[in-house]
Design an enzyme around this catalytic site. Structure first.
Site, PDB file in Angstrom:
ATOM      1  CE1 TYR A  51      -4.298  -1.220  -0.193  1.00 46.74           C
ATOM      2  CE2 TYR A  51      -3.631  -2.703   1.556  1.00 46.74           C
ATOM      3  CZ  TYR A  51      -4.539  -2.327   0.577  1.00 46.74           C
ATOM      4  OH  TYR A  51      -5.696  -3.067   0.387  1.00 46.74           O
ATOM      5  CG  PHE A  59      -7.061   5.340   5.291  1.00 43.45           C
ATOM      6  CD1 PHE A  59      -6.538   4.314   4.533  1.00 43.45           C
ATOM      7  CD2 PHE A  59      -7.637   6.425   4.640  1.00 43.45           C
ATOM      8  CE1 PHE A  59      -6.579   4.348   3.145  1.00 43.45           C
ATOM      9  CE2 PHE A  59      -7.683   6.475   3.249  1.00 43.45           C
ATOM     10  CZ  PHE A  59      -7.152   5.429   2.508  1.00 43.45           C
ATOM     11  NE  ARG A  87     -11.750  -0.612  -8.168  1.00 44.52           N
ATOM     12  CZ  ARG A  87     -11.194  -0.099  -7.061  1.00 44.52           C
ATOM     13  NH1 ARG A  87     -10.180  -0.716  -6.469  1.00 44.52           N
ATOM     14  NH2 ARG A  87     -11.645   0.997  -6.530  1.00 44.52           N
ATOM     15  CB  THR A  93     -13.841   2.285  -0.957  1.00 45.87           C
ATOM     16  OG1 THR A  93     -13.212   2.426  -2.230  1.00 45.87           O
ATOM     17  CG2 THR A  93     -12.804   2.005   0.110  1.00 45.87           C
ATOM     18  NE  ARG A 104     -14.207  -3.211  -1.306  1.00 41.21           N
ATOM     19  CZ  ARG A 104     -13.354  -2.424  -1.934  1.00 41.21           C
ATOM     20  NH1 ARG A 104     -13.795  -1.499  -2.769  1.00 41.21           N
ATOM     21  NH2 ARG A 104     -12.057  -2.546  -1.741  1.00 41.21           N
ATOM     22  CG  ASN A 114     -12.911  -2.674   1.957  1.00 41.74           C
ATOM     23  OD1 ASN A 114     -11.968  -3.446   2.085  1.00 41.74           O
ATOM     24  ND2 ASN A 114     -12.801  -1.503   1.355  1.00 41.74           N
ATOM     25  CG  HIS A 117      -6.611  -4.910  -3.165  1.00 47.77           C
ATOM     26  ND1 HIS A 117      -6.470  -3.542  -3.105  1.00 47.77           N
ATOM     27  CD2 HIS A 117      -5.865  -5.326  -4.228  1.00 47.77           C
ATOM     28  CE1 HIS A 117      -5.656  -3.155  -4.078  1.00 47.77           C
ATOM     29  NE2 HIS A 117      -5.272  -4.211  -4.769  1.00 47.77           N
ATOM     30  CD  GLU A 128      -2.535  -3.429  -6.803  1.00 51.63           C
ATOM     31  OE1 GLU A 128      -2.760  -2.298  -6.384  1.00 51.63           O
ATOM     32  OE2 GLU A 128      -3.436  -4.278  -6.994  1.00 51.63           O
TER      33      GLU A 128
END
Ligand code: GDP
Length: 143
Positions: A51, A59, A87, A93, A104, A114, A117, A128
């Site tokens: 991240y 956060f 997505r 989110t 979610r 949630n 990812h 990633e």
């Protein structure tokens, strides 16, 4: 339409609540194929590295602590428009804003916990995927 790959993670809350199968069912029903998968318990350093783009967000500390709090299952999904499709399946989110019928919207407890990812662009997906998998770990699905 492009055949794409994207990086997906069932986050610690999803694994803890026994939602791996439910999340995988949604991927497979939507036509996404799992071409690599690995269960792991991220160290704080691994979560921080993953991240890194969020380092300046307020956060970040909570997020990396949560992502290293228990096992996750990391997978590469392959399919037409896999990045956007994943997505869509995940939803917004914040589960309060996520549509019903999304991962979610149906399964997540909070904006942090949630469940899933998913890479947000084809470019980030490449970065990633390479963070977790070597090329030889990925098994292209020809049938
Ligand atoms: P995503 O691409 O939908 O996962 O959302 P982001 O890239 O904006 O955020 C990454 C992850 O950080 C989210 O999936 C959440 O787990 C967490 N997150 C996002 N916003 C917040 C927030 O306001 N507070 C907390 N505690 N966590 C957040």
């Amino acid at each position: 339409m492009a055949l794409e790959r994207t990086l997906s993670i069932v986050k610690p809350d999803g694994v803890q609540k026994n939602l791996i199968g439910e999340v995988y069912r949604r991927f497979e029903q939507a036509g996404l194929k799992i071409v690599a998968a690995r269960m792991m318990h991220l160290s704080l350093a691994q979560a921080e590295g993953f991240y890194a783009v969020h380092r300046e967000r307020p956060f970040f500390k909570d997020l990396t602590k949560y992502m290293s709090s228990g096992p996750v299952i990391v997978q590469v999904l392959e399919g037409e428009n896999a990045v956007a499709k994943n997505r869509e399946l995940m939803g917004a989110t914040d589960p309060k804003k996520a549509d019903k019928g999304t991962i979610r919207g149906d399964l997540a407890a909070s904006i942090e916990e949630n469940v899933a990812h998913g890479s947000d662009s084809a470019e980030n997906a490449k970065i990633e995927i390479a963070y977790f998998f070597a090329a030889a770990d990925i098994c292209p699905r020809t049938r």
